[in-house]
Write an enzyme that holds these catalytic residues in place. Sequence first.
Site, mmCIF file in Angstrom:
data_model
loop_
_atom_site.group_PDB
_atom_site.id
_atom_site.type_symbol
_atom_site.label_atom_id
_atom_site.label_comp_id
_atom_site.label_asym_id
_atom_site.label_seq_id
_atom_site.Cartn_x
_atom_site.Cartn_y
_atom_site.Cartn_z
ATOM 1 C CG HIS A 37 4.037 -1.559 -4.864
ATOM 2 N ND1 HIS A 37 2.847 -2.263 -4.939
ATOM 3 C CD2 HIS A 37 4.978 -2.360 -5.421
ATOM 4 C CE1 HIS A 37 3.069 -3.434 -5.524
ATOM 5 N NE2 HIS A 37 4.344 -3.525 -5.823
ATOM 6 C CB ALA B 114 -7.642 -7.146 7.433
ATOM 7 C CG ASN C 93 -1.856 -1.180 1.220
ATOM 8 O OD1 ASN C 93 -1.995 -1.850 0.201
ATOM 9 N ND2 ASN C 93 -2.477 -1.469 2.339
ATOM 10 C CB VAL C 94 1.255 3.979 -2.311
ATOM 11 C CG1 VAL C 94 2.087 2.990 -3.134
ATOM 12 C CG2 VAL C 94 -0.118 4.181 -2.965
#
Length: 226
Positions: free
Chosen positions: A102, A214, A85-86
């Site tokens: 990333h 999650a 995740n960015v």
Amino acid sequence: MTVLTGAGVSAGSGIPTFRGSEGLWKSFRAEDLATPEAFARDPKTVWEWYDWRRQMIARAVPNRAHQVLADWSRRFPGLTLVTQNVDGLHERAGTENVIRFHGSIWELSCWDACGREPWPDDRAPLPELPAHCPACAGLARPAVVWFGEPIDPDVLARSRRSVKCEVCLVVGTSSIVYPAAALAEEARAQNAYVVEINPEPGASAVDLAIAGKAEEVLERIDVLIR
Ligand code: OAD
């Protein structure tokens, strides 16, 4: 323990995943926009997609999945978290030892590689699209890894070292984008016990697949190990 996370951990914060109908933006797919070719062809459209995501992420807050993992990272110093995740939500939750596989949507870099180091920019929306490099006035790009681009060698090396572990949790990823997806495979090949947490598990070969969100599953595990 090493935790590998993908877009599904941020779904509970209202950030759409990439794959799935709600992941689409103006009917573009990530694979159509997150490439150097797309940016070279149409930097404004690519920037509009990133600016839309930046605004959404800026409004979002970490959910229980981020919070539990942040708490574990402080309680268990051997824990490494590698995220695709960015969005920066793991960091905002206070997670220690995060490897950003990333890159970050909150950093920009010079498209023309003029020599300027990547710089932080948390303005959302950005005042000008496409954004420009403050050093050379050429185009700026999001400092994220696009399809077809290599992972930073140091990031890749540290991530690969981290999967030499006893337990590897694979949370909220479709496990179809490589080389990120290879990390869980490497972990298993090196005899880690690999546990997947995903409402739609089965993307990769694992030792245990827990079907669930999650933010709910990690909360329940956290209660059990307290
Ligand atoms: P995807 O969108 O491919 O997959 C998200 C996964 O999260 C799916 O397997 C869902 O079933 C799962 N999911 C959805 N809601 C969840 C929840 N509440 N809890 C847990 N899991 C949930 O996202 P990624 O695998 O992260 O790369 O995508 C990988 C890469 O493709 C991204 O980093 C990005 C993208 O294009 C680049 O831009 C290079």
